[in-house]
Scaffold this active site. Structure first.
Site, PDB file in Angstrom:
ATOM      1  N   ARG A  45      -0.538  -4.535   0.128  1.00  0.00           N
ATOM      2  CA  ARG A  45      -1.031  -4.426   1.506  1.00  0.00           C
ATOM      3  C   ARG A  45       0.172  -4.589   2.423  1.00  0.00           C
ATOM      4  O   ARG A  45       1.274  -4.880   1.992  1.00  0.00           O
ATOM      5  CB  ARG A  45      -2.160  -5.428   1.819  1.00  0.00           C
ATOM      6  CG  ARG A  45      -2.153  -6.740   1.145  1.00  0.00           C
ATOM      7  CD  ARG A  45      -0.996  -7.641   1.491  1.00  0.00           C
ATOM      8  NE  ARG A  45      -0.861  -7.827   2.913  1.00  0.00           N
ATOM      9  CZ  ARG A  45       0.232  -8.206   3.541  1.00  0.00           C
ATOM     10  NH1 ARG A  45       1.356  -8.442   2.854  1.00  0.00           N
ATOM     11  NH2 ARG A  45       0.295  -8.340   4.850  1.00  0.00           N
ATOM     12  N   GLY A  46      -0.054  -4.399   3.725  1.00  0.00           N
ATOM     13  CA  GLY A  46       1.059  -4.381   4.669  1.00  0.00           C
ATOM     14  C   GLY A  46       1.461  -2.928   4.906  1.00  0.00           C
ATOM     15  O   GLY A  46       1.603  -2.159   3.947  1.00  0.00           O
ATOM     16  N   ALA A  47       1.622  -2.565   6.179  1.00  0.00           N
ATOM     17  CA  ALA A  47       1.779  -1.145   6.523  1.00  0.00           C
ATOM     18  C   ALA A  47       2.930  -0.433   5.790  1.00  0.00           C
ATOM     19  O   ALA A  47       2.703   0.605   5.150  1.00  0.00           O
ATOM     20  CB  ALA A  47       1.919  -1.012   8.040  1.00  0.00           C
ATOM     21  N   ARG A  88      -7.307   3.276   3.225  1.00  0.00           N
ATOM     22  CA  ARG A  88      -7.308   2.379   4.387  1.00  0.00           C
ATOM     23  C   ARG A  88      -6.945   3.208   5.634  1.00  0.00           C
ATOM     24  O   ARG A  88      -5.974   3.959   5.603  1.00  0.00           O
ATOM     25  CB  ARG A  88      -6.307   1.224   4.191  1.00  0.00           C
ATOM     26  CG  ARG A  88      -6.661   0.317   3.012  1.00  0.00           C
ATOM     27  CD  ARG A  88      -5.860  -0.974   3.039  1.00  0.00           C
ATOM     28  NE  ARG A  88      -6.342  -1.867   4.074  1.00  0.00           N
ATOM     29  CZ  ARG A  88      -5.696  -2.990   4.446  1.00  0.00           C
ATOM     30  NH1 ARG A  88      -4.558  -3.323   3.860  1.00  0.00           N
ATOM     31  NH2 ARG A  88      -6.193  -3.769   5.394  1.00  0.00           N
ATOM     32  N   GLN A 197      -3.703 -14.144   4.744  1.00  0.00           N
ATOM     33  CA  GLN A 197      -2.367 -13.648   4.376  1.00  0.00           C
ATOM     34  C   GLN A 197      -1.255 -14.548   4.911  1.00  0.00           C
ATOM     35  O   GLN A 197      -0.186 -14.638   4.311  1.00  0.00           O
ATOM     36  CB  GLN A 197      -2.144 -12.227   4.932  1.00  0.00           C
ATOM     37  CG  GLN A 197      -2.987 -11.146   4.285  1.00  0.00           C
ATOM     38  CD  GLN A 197      -4.230 -10.851   5.089  1.00  0.00           C
ATOM     39  OE1 GLN A 197      -4.850 -11.767   5.643  1.00  0.00           O
ATOM     40  NE2 GLN A 197      -4.633  -9.607   5.149  1.00  0.00           N
ATOM     41  N   ASP A 238       0.577  -2.242  12.442  1.00  0.00           N
ATOM     42  CA  ASP A 238       0.045  -1.223  11.528  1.00  0.00           C
ATOM     43  C   ASP A 238       0.061   0.169  12.146  1.00  0.00           C
ATOM     44  O   ASP A 238       0.120   1.166  11.438  1.00  0.00           O
ATOM     45  CB  ASP A 238      -1.374  -1.591  11.099  1.00  0.00           C
ATOM     46  CG  ASP A 238      -1.342  -2.788  10.168  1.00  0.00           C
ATOM     47  OD1 ASP A 238      -1.273  -3.918  10.681  1.00  0.00           O
ATOM     48  OD2 ASP A 238      -1.304  -2.572   8.942  1.00  0.00           O
ATOM     49  N   ASN A 248      -2.481  -4.554  14.966  1.00  0.00           N
ATOM     50  CA  ASN A 248      -2.001  -5.455  13.903  1.00  0.00           C
ATOM     51  C   ASN A 248      -3.198  -6.302  13.469  1.00  0.00           C
ATOM     52  O   ASN A 248      -4.312  -6.165  13.983  1.00  0.00           O
ATOM     53  CB  ASN A 248      -0.847  -6.319  14.415  1.00  0.00           C
ATOM     54  CG  ASN A 248      -0.142  -7.062  13.290  1.00  0.00           C
ATOM     55  OD1 ASN A 248       0.221  -6.472  12.277  1.00  0.00           O
ATOM     56  ND2 ASN A 248       0.038  -8.367  13.427  1.00  0.00           N
ATOM     57  N   LYS A 249      -2.963  -7.159  12.493  1.00  0.00           N
ATOM     58  CA  LYS A 249      -4.040  -7.975  11.910  1.00  0.00           C
ATOM     59  C   LYS A 249      -4.910  -8.616  12.988  1.00  0.00           C
ATOM     60  O   LYS A 249      -4.402  -9.115  13.992  1.00  0.00           O
ATOM     61  CB  LYS A 249      -3.403  -9.044  11.004  1.00  0.00           C
ATOM     62  CG  LYS A 249      -4.355  -9.981  10.314  1.00  0.00           C
ATOM     63  CD  LYS A 249      -5.442  -9.269   9.528  1.00  0.00           C
ATOM     64  CE  LYS A 249      -4.868  -8.268   8.537  1.00  0.00           C
ATOM     65  NZ  LYS A 249      -5.940  -7.356   7.999  1.00  0.00           N
TER      66      LYS A 249
HETATM   67  O1  MRU Z   1      -4.645  -6.064   5.984  1.00  0.00           O
HETATM   68  P1  MRU Z   1      -3.176  -6.186   5.728  1.00  0.00           P
HETATM   69  O2  MRU Z   1      -2.781  -7.413   4.985  1.00  0.00           O
HETATM   70  O3  MRU Z   1      -2.600  -4.915   5.118  1.00  0.00           O
HETATM   71  O4  MRU Z   1      -2.556  -6.294   7.182  1.00  0.00           O
HETATM   72  C1  MRU Z   1      -1.174  -6.438   7.326  1.00  0.00           C
HETATM   73  C2  MRU Z   1      -0.735  -6.607   8.723  1.00  0.00           C
HETATM   74  O5  MRU Z   1      -1.521  -6.622   9.644  1.00  0.00           O
HETATM   75  C3  MRU Z   1       0.742  -6.661   8.956  1.00  0.00           C
HETATM   76  O6  MRU Z   1       1.046  -7.471  10.031  1.00  0.00           O
HETATM   77  C4  MRU Z   1       1.238  -5.233   9.248  1.00  0.00           C
HETATM   78  O7  MRU Z   1       0.817  -4.352   8.247  1.00  0.00           O
HETATM   79  C5  MRU Z   1       2.702  -5.158   9.368  1.00  0.00           C
HETATM   80  S1  MRU Z   1       3.500  -5.418   7.831  1.00  0.00           S
HETATM   81  C6  MRU Z   1       5.163  -5.260   8.026  1.00  0.00           C
END
Ligand code: MRU
Length: 343
Positions: A45-47, A88, A197, A238, A248-249
């Protein structure tokens, strides 16, 4: 730390992030269907990480295919790309990574490449993208480090670290670079409900690097800001719209409002591949709705009463007006974002 995701002998190797912090273990995936499942279930996970992983899924699909006609291979890759794209919706990096591979496959097809040549071209690009992601994060870190004062107490939300990228991280890359430059930095990590996270991943990776970190629950940030205990906020993104609005999250928006109210700088660290110039504002960013069990349960244990209504939007949008600067691999971008992001 090892790469979060890698591509070795036609297989995707990734850290299974659903196991952290209990254990740091890796899984090997030899089909694009498994890669898609790993993205949906958030083993990765993470963009930036899902952007590269989506791309690797295409390389795997080409290796998996048994056809010997290039046109048929391309048709199979198109199907694999549809499956991977449906995993996603919010992080634009996923679509950027898949599109890059599909463009390479299409270009190879146009010049009459054989099936093996197309596979080799995709493998080559997969390795380039893995390396580029690491270099991009290092560059974000180098630019952003100058914004972090010596002795700073930095709040972050979710995990925008090495685990959210191939390595090093965006928001945590900025913190790593500041520490490498000899600055003393203390990180406050929002735990980041519902999936935690911040507590599970950000704390795990900062502790592994001996960077001081304190976990707080999401509702504590305002109080810490009011007491003058937070000097700046650095988060990832994201998807960033052309006007600088940043998804973002979930919970990032509240942190941004709090930071604005208290006069605390709020920085977004992200690669240019996170900027979606096709969207005029953040209102157009699709927000993923995740399974309700993420809210009603913690680690498989029900904590909400049966039958309660639940919503679980996984991301929110922070308006550009609350973002002090966007830190990219090209440099630090200040408002007005619509003009300066393009520049
Ligand atoms: O749902 P996730 O864990 O994929 O969400 C991740 C985030 O919101 C991060 O802050 C974002 O992807 C940036 S990662 C460098």
């Amino acid at each position: 730390m090892q790469r979060t995701v890698d591509y070795i002998n036609g297989k995707v190797i990734m850290i299974d992030q659903t196991r952290i912090p209990a254990e740091l273990s890796t899984i090997e995936l030899a089909s694009y269907q498994e890669v898609a499942e790993a993205i949906t279930s958030m083993k990765v996970r993470g963009a930036p990480a899902i952007g590269v992983t989506g791309a690797l899924g295409i390389a795997v699909a080409a290796r998996q295919s048994e056809v010997d006609d290039p046109q048929e291979l391309y048709a199979e890759l198109e199907h694999a790309s549809d499956v991977l794209r449906a995993t996603r919706p919010t992080a634009v990096n996923l679509f950027w990574g898949i599109d890059r591979m599909m463009d390479a496959a299409h270009a190879a097809l146009q010049v009459g490449s054989s099936v093996d040549d197309i596979r080799d071209a995709l493998d080559g690009l997969a390795h380039v993208m893995l390396e580029e992601d690491e270099e991009t994060c290092q560059a974000i870190g180098a630019h952003g480090a100058e914004l972090i004062p010596d002795g700073a107490r930095v709040l972050t939300h979710c995990n925008a670290g090495a685990l959210a990228c191939v390595g090093y991280g965006t928001a945590l890359g900025v913190i790593r670079a500041a520490v490498d430059a000899g600055k003393k930095v203390m990180v406050y990590a929002d735990e980041t409900r519902p999936r935690l996270q911040g507590m599970k991943l950000t704390c795990f990776e900062l502790l592994s690097d001996n960077i001081p970190v304190t976990v707080i629950s999401d509702n504590m940030a305002g109080s810490f800001m009011r007491k003058g205990e937070i000097d700046c906020v650095v988060v990832g993104a994201d998807r960033i719209a052309a006007n600088g609005d940043a998804a973002n999250k979930i919970g990032t928006y509240s942190v941004a409002i709090l930071a604005h109210h208290h006069g605390i700088p709020f920085y977004v660290a992200a690669p240019m591949s996170t900027v979606d110039f096709s969207l005029s504002s953040g209102d157009d960013i699709p927000i993923e709705e995740r399974p309700h069990e993420e809210v009603t349960h913690i680690d498989g244990q029900r904590i909400a009463p049966e039958g309660v209504r639940v919503v679980n939007p996984s991301f929110d949008v922070t308006p550009a007006a609350y973002i002090t600067a966007i830190i990219t691999e090209k440099g630090i971008v200040y408002p007005p974002y619509r003009k300066n992001l393009r520049a």
